[in-house]
Design a protein around this motif. Structure first.
Motif, PDB file in Angstrom:
ATOM      1  N   ARG A   1     -62.295  16.306  18.562  1.00  0.00           N
ATOM      2  CA  ARG A   1     -61.946  15.516  19.749  1.00  0.00           C
ATOM      3  C   ARG A   1     -62.646  15.984  21.024  1.00  0.00           C
ATOM      4  O   ARG A   1     -62.983  15.178  21.877  1.00  0.00           O
ATOM      5  CB  ARG A   1     -60.422  15.533  19.942  1.00  0.00           C
ATOM      6  N   LEU A   2     -62.872  17.286  21.149  1.00  0.00           N
ATOM      7  CA  LEU A   2     -63.508  17.801  22.368  1.00  0.00           C
ATOM      8  C   LEU A   2     -64.441  18.954  21.982  1.00  0.00           C
ATOM      9  O   LEU A   2     -64.097  20.125  22.115  1.00  0.00           O
ATOM     10  CB  LEU A   2     -62.442  18.275  23.365  1.00  0.00           C
ATOM     11  N   PRO A   3     -65.639  18.617  21.491  1.00  0.00           N
ATOM     12  CA  PRO A   3     -66.572  19.651  21.023  1.00  0.00           C
ATOM     13  C   PRO A   3     -66.882  20.681  22.106  1.00  0.00           C
ATOM     14  O   PRO A   3     -67.051  20.343  23.277  1.00  0.00           O
ATOM     15  CB  PRO A   3     -67.828  18.836  20.660  1.00  0.00           C
ATOM     16  N   GLY A   4     -66.952  21.943  21.683  1.00  0.00           N
ATOM     17  CA  GLY A   4     -67.306  23.021  22.602  1.00  0.00           C
ATOM     18  C   GLY A   4     -66.212  23.427  23.558  1.00  0.00           C
ATOM     19  O   GLY A   4     -66.456  24.207  24.487  1.00  0.00           O
ATOM     20  N   LYS A   5     -64.996  22.956  23.314  1.00  0.00           N
ATOM     21  CA  LYS A   5     -63.924  23.150  24.295  1.00  0.00           C
ATOM     22  C   LYS A   5     -63.617  24.616  24.573  1.00  0.00           C
ATOM     23  O   LYS A   5     -63.276  24.975  25.705  1.00  0.00           O
ATOM     24  CB  LYS A   5     -62.648  22.439  23.838  1.00  0.00           C
ATOM     25  N   VAL A   6     -63.739  25.480  23.568  1.00  0.00           N
ATOM     26  CA  VAL A   6     -63.283  26.864  23.749  1.00  0.00           C
ATOM     27  C   VAL A   6     -64.131  27.636  24.760  1.00  0.00           C
ATOM     28  O   VAL A   6     -63.668  28.636  25.316  1.00  0.00           O
ATOM     29  CB  VAL A   6     -63.225  27.626  22.414  1.00  0.00           C
ATOM     30  N   LEU A   7     -65.351  27.162  25.002  1.00  0.00           N
ATOM     31  CA  LEU A   7     -66.217  27.834  25.979  1.00  0.00           C
ATOM     32  C   LEU A   7     -66.460  26.990  27.226  1.00  0.00           C
ATOM     33  O   LEU A   7     -67.334  27.313  28.029  1.00  0.00           O
ATOM     34  CB  LEU A   7     -67.555  28.218  25.329  1.00  0.00           C
ATOM     35  N   LYS A   8     -65.686  25.922  27.403  1.00  0.00           N
ATOM     36  CA  LYS A   8     -65.834  25.107  28.606  1.00  0.00           C
ATOM     37  C   LYS A   8     -65.598  25.979  29.843  1.00  0.00           C
ATOM     38  O   LYS A   8     -64.675  26.791  29.869  1.00  0.00           O
ATOM     39  CB  LYS A   8     -64.835  23.946  28.597  1.00  0.00           C
ATOM     40  N   PRO A   9     -66.423  25.823  30.892  1.00  0.00           N
ATOM     41  CA  PRO A   9     -66.273  26.685  32.070  1.00  0.00           C
ATOM     42  C   PRO A   9     -65.091  26.279  32.948  1.00  0.00           C
ATOM     43  O   PRO A   9     -64.904  25.108  33.257  1.00  0.00           O
ATOM     44  CB  PRO A   9     -67.594  26.490  32.811  1.00  0.00           C
ATOM     45  N   ILE A  10     -64.286  27.277  33.310  1.00  0.00           N
ATOM     46  CA  ILE A  10     -63.209  27.119  34.283  1.00  0.00           C
ATOM     47  C   ILE A  10     -63.296  28.320  35.228  1.00  0.00           C
ATOM     48  O   ILE A  10     -63.340  29.465  34.756  1.00  0.00           O
ATOM     49  CB  ILE A  10     -61.823  27.075  33.615  1.00  0.00           C
TER      50      ILE A  10
END
Length: 252
Positions: A15-24
């Motif tokens: 559903r949201l590829p790459g989510k674990v490394l998305k920048p916050i």
């Protein structure tokens, strides 16, 4: 008694590829989860358990940069990924955390571990009877039990969802459930959809700078003061990934 946290992480989310490394806040989302896990008093080691697919090399690179233990194994047979990681990082009990829960609460995790140990349970969680916000889900399982599961006749869903075999056989195993004093299960603090990422980003941008060790109750209060944010991702249901797997299994 040794307790290891296995953080299940991959980049190939449906559903949201790459989510674990998305920048916050100029940091990968995964770093917030690791920071909060390190505050747990009852966890001895933290290991990120990812796949051996090339797409997950970025997770490995992040772990090496941050001096975080990492193990690579099967992408779809997550149970085997865990049992193989257990060979490299032996312990008595495993805490299973998924990497899409950056606001996991260390005090809640410690409570689940303490209940598990005090009750001499085979498996303990705080999510089979939902009362905590979704995104605080914590599971603890005896390491020897987890390892033995591979000798059972398993469905693909049992291999993908690690503890499902045990959760579906309450008559065979001694299971513990940590229930919250009040039902806060309608709050959604996990990241599976783009709206989830917006909610988590806003929470961290608002709370982290002034109080980096904020609790889940601080988050609940913030969302009550910002109802439009609370309802932004309210349409999504718990365990959609599991429901998808079970539906695929029926059709195969």
């Amino acid at each position: 008694m040794k307790v290891n946290a296995f953080v299940q992480a991959r980049m190939s989310s449906r559903r949201l590829p790459g989510k674990v490394l998305k920048p916050i806040l100029n940091r990968p989302m995964l770093s917030f989860l690791i920071e909060r896990l390190r505050k747990c008093e009852l966890i001895n080691n933290i290991i990120v358990v990812t796949s051996d697919e090339p797409s997950d090399q970025d997770i490995v690179n992040f772990c090496h940069q941050q001096n975080i233990a990492v193990f690579r194994g099967s992408l779809n047979n997550v149970l085997n990924r865990f049992t193989s990681a257990l060979t490299n990082y032996p312990c008595d009990h495993i805490v299973r955390i998924t990497a899409d829960c950056p606001l996991i609460d260390p005090e809640v995790i410690d409570q689940v571990i303490q209940l598990h140990i005090n009750g001499n349970y085979d498996y303990t969680n705080n999510c089979d009877t939902p009362s905590f916000p979704h995104g605080l889900d914590t599971e603890v399982i005896r390491a020897d039990l987890l390892k033995s599961l591979e000798h059972h006749e398993l469905k693909p869903s049992d291999r993908e969802h690690v503890t499902l075999y045990v959760r579906n056989r309450r008559e065979q195993f001694k299971l513990g459930i940590l229930k919250n004093s009040s039902d806060l299960s309608d709050y959604r603090l996990t990241v599976d959809e783009i709206e989830d990422l917006t909610v988590i980003t806003t929470i961290l941008e608002s709370l982290y700078i002034s109080k980096p060790d904020f609790s889940y109750l601080d988050v609940v209060q913030f969302l009550e003061e910002n109802k439009e944010l609370k309802f932004l991702n309210a349409k999504y249901k718990r365990n959609e990934g599991l429901m998808f797997s079970l539906e695929q299994e029926k059709q195969s």
